[in-house]
Design a protein around this motif. Structure first.
Motif, PDB file in Angstrom:
ATOM      1  N   THR A 188       0.841  -1.201   0.000  1.00  0.00           N
ATOM      2  CA  THR A 188       0.000   0.000   0.000  1.00  0.00           C
ATOM      3  C   THR A 188       0.876   1.250   0.000  1.00  0.00           C
ATOM      4  O   THR A 188       2.087   1.186   0.217  1.00  0.00           O
ATOM      5  N   SER A 189       0.254   2.394  -0.243  1.00  0.00           N
ATOM      6  CA  SER A 189       0.964   3.669  -0.250  1.00  0.00           C
ATOM      7  C   SER A 189       1.102   4.214   1.175  1.00  0.00           C
ATOM      8  O   SER A 189       0.453   3.724   2.107  1.00  0.00           O
ATOM      9  N   LEU A 190       1.926   5.260   1.336  1.00  0.00           N
ATOM     10  CA  LEU A 190       2.092   5.881   2.652  1.00  0.00           C
ATOM     11  C   LEU A 190       0.779   6.469   3.161  1.00  0.00           C
ATOM     12  O   LEU A 190       0.415   6.228   4.322  1.00  0.00           O
ATOM     13  N   PRO A 191       0.026   7.259   2.356  1.00  0.00           N
ATOM     14  CA  PRO A 191      -1.247   7.786   2.872  1.00  0.00           C
ATOM     15  C   PRO A 191      -2.218   6.686   3.306  1.00  0.00           C
ATOM     16  O   PRO A 191      -2.924   6.848   4.293  1.00  0.00           O
ATOM     17  N   ALA A 192      -2.252   5.565   2.572  1.00  0.00           N
ATOM     18  CA  ALA A 192      -3.152   4.472   2.960  1.00  0.00           C
ATOM     19  C   ALA A 192      -2.658   3.787   4.228  1.00  0.00           C
ATOM     20  O   ALA A 192      -3.438   3.489   5.139  1.00  0.00           O
ATOM     21  N   THR A 193      -1.353   3.553   4.306  1.00  0.00           N
ATOM     22  CA  THR A 193      -0.799   2.867   5.471  1.00  0.00           C
ATOM     23  C   THR A 193      -0.932   3.692   6.734  1.00  0.00           C
ATOM     24  O   THR A 193      -1.162   3.145   7.830  1.00  0.00           O
ATOM     25  N   GLN A 194      -0.814   5.011   6.626  1.00  0.00           N
ATOM     26  CA  GLN A 194      -0.902   5.852   7.823  1.00  0.00           C
ATOM     27  C   GLN A 194      -2.307   5.850   8.423  1.00  0.00           C
ATOM     28  O   GLN A 194      -2.518   6.316   9.539  1.00  0.00           O
ATOM     29  N   LEU A 195      -3.287   5.266   7.697  1.00  0.00           N
ATOM     30  CA  LEU A 195      -4.620   5.100   8.273  1.00  0.00           C
ATOM     31  C   LEU A 195      -4.576   4.217   9.517  1.00  0.00           C
ATOM     32  O   LEU A 195      -5.424   4.346  10.408  1.00  0.00           O
ATOM     33  N   VAL A 196      -3.601   3.313   9.579  1.00  0.00           N
ATOM     34  CA  VAL A 196      -3.448   2.465  10.757  1.00  0.00           C
ATOM     35  C   VAL A 196      -3.240   3.328  12.004  1.00  0.00           C
ATOM     36  O   VAL A 196      -3.739   3.015  13.088  1.00  0.00           O
ATOM     37  N   VAL A 197      -2.531   4.429  11.844  1.00  0.00           N
ATOM     38  CA  VAL A 197      -2.323   5.376  12.935  1.00  0.00           C
ATOM     39  C   VAL A 197      -3.483   6.355  13.029  1.00  0.00           C
ATOM     40  O   VAL A 197      -3.998   6.638  14.119  1.00  0.00           O
ATOM     41  N   LEU A 198      -3.921   6.872  11.886  1.00  0.00           N
ATOM     42  CA  LEU A 198      -4.949   7.919  11.879  1.00  0.00           C
ATOM     43  C   LEU A 198      -6.277   7.448  12.458  1.00  0.00           C
ATOM     44  O   LEU A 198      -6.923   8.181  13.210  1.00  0.00           O
ATOM     45  N   VAL A 199      -6.714   6.229  12.100  1.00  0.00           N
ATOM     46  CA  VAL A 199      -8.013   5.780  12.579  1.00  0.00           C
ATOM     47  C   VAL A 199      -7.971   5.530  14.087  1.00  0.00           C
ATOM     48  O   VAL A 199      -8.958   5.777  14.804  1.00  0.00           O
ATOM     49  N   TYR A 200      -6.840   5.071  14.576  1.00  0.00           N
ATOM     50  CA  TYR A 200      -6.653   4.869  16.024  1.00  0.00           C
ATOM     51  C   TYR A 200      -6.768   6.209  16.748  1.00  0.00           C
ATOM     52  O   TYR A 200      -7.513   6.355  17.729  1.00  0.00           O
ATOM     53  N   LEU A 201      -6.049   7.206  16.245  1.00  0.00           N
ATOM     54  CA  LEU A 201      -6.076   8.524  16.868  1.00  0.00           C
ATOM     55  C   LEU A 201      -7.428   9.203  16.687  1.00  0.00           C
ATOM     56  O   LEU A 201      -7.895   9.925  17.577  1.00  0.00           O
ATOM     57  N   SER A 202      -8.071   8.987  15.527  1.00  0.00           N
ATOM     58  CA  SER A 202      -9.378   9.590  15.283  1.00  0.00           C
ATOM     59  C   SER A 202     -10.412   9.074  16.276  1.00  0.00           C
ATOM     60  O   SER A 202     -11.201   9.846  16.836  1.00  0.00           O
ATOM     61  N   THR A 203     -10.421   7.767  16.477  1.00  0.00           N
ATOM     62  CA  THR A 203     -11.378   7.178  17.416  1.00  0.00           C
ATOM     63  C   THR A 203     -11.154   7.721  18.821  1.00  0.00           C
ATOM     64  O   THR A 203     -12.112   8.051  19.538  1.00  0.00           O
ATOM     65  N   ILE A 204      -9.899   7.821  19.219  1.00  0.00           N
ATOM     66  CA  ILE A 204      -9.589   8.378  20.530  1.00  0.00           C
ATOM     67  C   ILE A 204     -10.072   9.819  20.627  1.00  0.00           C
ATOM     68  O   ILE A 204     -10.719  10.225  21.605  1.00  0.00           O
ATOM     69  N   THR A 205      -9.778  10.608  19.607  1.00  0.00           N
ATOM     70  CA  THR A 205     -10.140  12.023  19.625  1.00  0.00           C
ATOM     71  C   THR A 205     -11.646  12.219  19.682  1.00  0.00           C
ATOM     72  O   THR A 205     -12.143  13.093  20.400  1.00  0.00           O
ATOM     73  N   ILE A 206     -12.384  11.407  18.937  1.00  0.00           N
ATOM     74  CA  ILE A 206     -13.845  11.536  18.900  1.00  0.00           C
ATOM     75  C   ILE A 206     -14.474  11.130  20.225  1.00  0.00           C
ATOM     76  O   ILE A 206     -15.403  11.783  20.711  1.00  0.00           O
ATOM     77  N   THR A 207     -13.967  10.068  20.850  1.00  0.00           N
ATOM     78  CA  THR A 207     -14.673   9.478  21.995  1.00  0.00           C
ATOM     79  C   THR A 207     -14.124   9.868  23.363  1.00  0.00           C
ATOM     80  O   THR A 207     -14.768   9.571  24.375  1.00  0.00           O
TER      81      THR A 207
END
Length: 454
Positions: free
Chosen positions: A29-48
């Protein structure tokens, strides 16, 4: 208990950053796609985070903390068995929810245990646990990636998680009575929905703008502004708002939350990109990358308790301003990294960045928790943690997007996924400009922190 919870969540974060190059190769996968592994984790934390802060105030901080441990551990098993990047991202989202439950409850539990004149020391000890997690994560991750697989990093924290749950059942006063007034509080679900939509739009914008036509980017920006305006209006009307505006009218609170976000944005720009520099440019194996990344949390271990102790004696302004200034200088010096940079220099500059973060973090957190009223303790703790994670989101998003933008510009449209030897100079130029941006954010935080109340 709180320190152990912080340990496993920070250890997980530091391990996954080192593993990103391996995950990218594994799933092609590309860097932007792979960084979703970090982004979705942080997004969920930030939202909740703020949600769990409210629920912890209502139903008990110990109960929310232990439930977070169980969710975090179960999701880690899911990450281990993920068969695709999409599955891994989904499990990471659930794991983020568990981490948010621990993060929102932890500082509030610390305030319950430590007297006001020792709060800085208590948070300094939590900072020490943070440092140990960040310190051990890269080493453990590097060894597992080198000799086993990146999947192994999700099993490391399971024994400690289960032990924490067992101990917490006896020591976190789970059966204490909850005041009836708390149970009858109406939760701000409208505010939560608008907040979640705003974070989703923001993450989409900073993560995938390269793939979007200009019209879609403009539409997302308009929608984001509309949702934020609606969120502000809703929060003004509800009796118990998701994010109480009364707190942000206080200078000490608004300053501490904004500078916390800036601090973590800066930190995660560096944390995300340095492993790629060590891998692609210096050609280091995964275990040695982990050892080099050890530099940053090593200095945190030494400085965090000292920073907490100093806060109890001289307050927050001098320490937080000095810490961000040190971070700014460290990142400016990193902008000069090239193919000939010795590892000892990289280690020293990462240590300097870690020391600056340590000087800033504990005093900044204590400056809020030492002043906020008991009824707002859980919410304030959640808001502060939300600010930090929002900063992480911004840092990860900026690191991926700004670096990719400059790399494509200098390489004639290339991407990191197709990196070749002739792209080394393009990589270094992109890294340099991204670090200049990080230094600018740190400088802005330094100026703002100098204006806070003593």
């Amino acid at each position: 208990m709180v320190a152990a919870g912080v340990l496993i969540s920070t250890m997980d974060s530091s391990m996954i950053n080192v593993a990103l190059p391996s995950i990218m190769r594994s799933f092609s996968t590309s860097l932007p796609a792979t960084q979703l592994v970090v982004l979705v984790y942080l997004s969920t934390i930030t939202i909740t985070l703020v949600v769990w802060g409210h629920l912890a105030d209502i139903y008990g901080r110990g109960k929310i903390f232990l439930l977070g441990i169980l969710i975090f551990s179960g999701a880690a098993l899911g990450c281990f068995g993920a068969g695709s990047l999409g599955q891994l991202v989904a499990w990471r989202s659930l794991q983020g929810a568990g981490a948010a439950m621990m993060m929102s409850s932890g500082p509030a539990i610390i305030k319950m245990v430590f007297p006001p004149d020792q709060l800085g020391r208590g948070l300094g000890l939590v900072g020490l646990a943070t440092s140990c997690g960040l310190m051990s994560g890269p080493v453990v991750s590097g060894l597992l990636i080198q000799y086993v697989s990146w999947r192994g990093i999700f099993l490391v924290t399971l024994p400690l998680s289960l032990a924490m749950f067992g101990v917490g059942r006896f020591y976190l006063r789970l059966n204490q009575d909850v005041p009836a007034a708390r149970l009858t509080r109406r939760y701000d679900w409208k505010g939560f929905f608008l907040w979640a939509v705003a974070i989703f739009l923001f993450v989409s914008l900073i993560s995938f703008y390269e793939l979007m036509p200009l019209q879609i980017i403009a539409l997302i920006c308009i929608c984001l502004l509309f949702v934020l305006a609606a969120f502000v209006l809703v929060e003004r009307e509800v009796e118990d708002p998701l994010i109480p505006s009364i707190l942000f009218r206080r200078r000490y609170f608004s300053t501490a939350t904004i500078t916390a976000a800036l601090s973590f944005a800066v930190l995660f720009i560096v944390i995300l990109l340095i492993p790629f520099f060590l891998d692609y440019i210096l050609k280091l194996p995964a275990d040695r990358i982990g050892l080099v990344m050890l530099a940053l949390p090593s200095s945190l271990v030494i400085v965090s308790p000292l920073a907490g102790w100093l806060y109890d004696h001289i307050g927050a302004r001098i320490l937080t301003t000095s810490g961000l200034a040190v971070c700014c200088l460290a990142i400016l010096s990193m902008a000069g990294f090239d193919t000939q940079t010795p590892l000892i220099e990289i280690f020293f500059k990462l240590s300097l960045l870690g020391a600056g973060q340590a000087i800033f973090l504990s005093p900044n957190s204590a400056s809020i928790l030492s002043r906020v009223e008991e009824r707002y303790t859980g919410v304030a703790s959640g808001i502060l943690a939300t600010a930090r994670n929002l900063g992480m989101l911004v840092g990860v998003g900026l690191a991926g997007s700004v670096f990719s933008l400059f790399f494509a510009r200098y390489s004639g449209g290339g991407s990191l996924h197709t990196f070749q030897a002739e792209h080394v100079s393009h990589f270094l130029l992109a890294l340099q400009w991204t670090f200049y941006l990080a230094a600018s954010l740190s400088a802005a935080g330094c100026v703002l922190s100098s204006l806070r109340n003593s």
